[in-house]
Write an enzyme that holds these catalytic residues in place. Structure first.
Site, PDB file in Angstrom:
ATOM      1  N   TYR A  19       9.623   4.525   0.752  1.00  0.00           N
ATOM      2  CA  TYR A  19       8.890   3.382   0.220  1.00  0.00           C
ATOM      3  C   TYR A  19       8.671   2.165   0.193  1.00  0.00           C
ATOM      4  CZ  TYR A  19       5.780   2.325  -3.848  1.00  0.00           C
ATOM      5  OH  TYR A  19       4.459   1.345  -4.385  1.00  0.00           O
ATOM      6  N   GLU A  41       0.086   4.359 -10.833  1.00  0.00           N
ATOM      7  CA  GLU A  41       0.432   3.396 -11.787  1.00  0.00           C
ATOM      8  C   GLU A  41       0.350   4.275 -13.497  1.00  0.00           C
ATOM      9  OE1 GLU A  41       2.534   1.231 -10.772  1.00  0.00           O
ATOM     10  OE2 GLU A  41       2.271   0.967  -8.745  1.00  0.00           O
ATOM     11  N   TRP A  49       9.004   4.291 -11.927  1.00  0.00           N
ATOM     12  CA  TRP A  49       8.612   4.502 -10.618  1.00  0.00           C
ATOM     13  C   TRP A  49       9.589   5.597  -9.907  1.00  0.00           C
ATOM     14  CZ3 TRP A  49       3.630   4.912  -8.888  1.00  0.00           C
ATOM     15  CH2 TRP A  49       3.023   5.045  -7.667  1.00  0.00           C
TER      16      TRP A  49
END
Length: 187
Positions: A19, A41, A49
């Protein structure tokens, strides 16, 4: 070949490394993808995350590939289906906010307002490159964007979430000064 230096937050998780190396901080110009990232988000609020990243494919399945037209048409049965889906974060308020976010995205589009053009206008279509040494949780600009998104009806778009989104979509290059991606993205 020596391992490249990454931002300290990445750690050793292979999914996180990919990522970071391939997505985080790369300027995103696709309206649908910008909206998807904003919604994810919002789901991240209160979580890490990596939790969202591990569930991203589940979110994509549950939310019809984040097709705004399809998600905008979701009703109470879809909300209940998603609340029962272990492949996503099952928070009613966040699910409902995503459905409303799809409706807002479609309303903007139907008025002739492109979401990507709207987003990138905040930085005059040019990513901001910070010093790579200081990493704020929010900025004056993320507060301005947050207020505008809230005025439009979006939820889970506080200044901290918005700043994380700005970093993710490449509006801000916040790769560490020592990170190999910093200079690659500036080029």
């Amino acid at each position: 070949m020596a391992e490249q230096t990454r931002c300290a937050w990445v750690g050793a998780d292979a999914l996180y490394c990919a990522y970071h190396d391939e997505e985080w901080g790369v300027p995103e110009r696709d309206s649908r993808m910008l909206w998807e990232t904003l919604m994810l988000e919002g789901f991240q609020a209160g979580l890490s995350w990596i939790t969202i990243l591990r569930k991203r494919e589940g979110f994509r399945v549950g939310f019809a590939g984040f097709d705004p037209d399809k998600v905008a048409a979701f009703g109470p049965d879809d909300v209940e289906r998603l609340i029962g889906d272990p492949g996503i974060v099952r928070a009613r308020a966040k699910i409902e906010a995503t459905i409303r976010g799809a409706q807002i995205f479609c309303e903007m589009r139907d008025r002739g307002e492109d979401f990507a053009a709207y987003v990138w206008a905040f930085v005059n279509d040019t990513p901001i490159t910070n010093d790579g040494l200081h990493f704020p949780a929010s900025t004056g600009l993320s507060e301005v964007i947050s207020k505008d998104l809230k005025k439009r009806g979006f939820k889970f778009v506080g200044p901290t979430i918005v700043y994380a989104w700005m970093q993710a979509i490449g509006m801000v290059n916040d790769h560490a000064a020592s990170c190999f991606r910093r200079s690659e993205l500036r080029a």
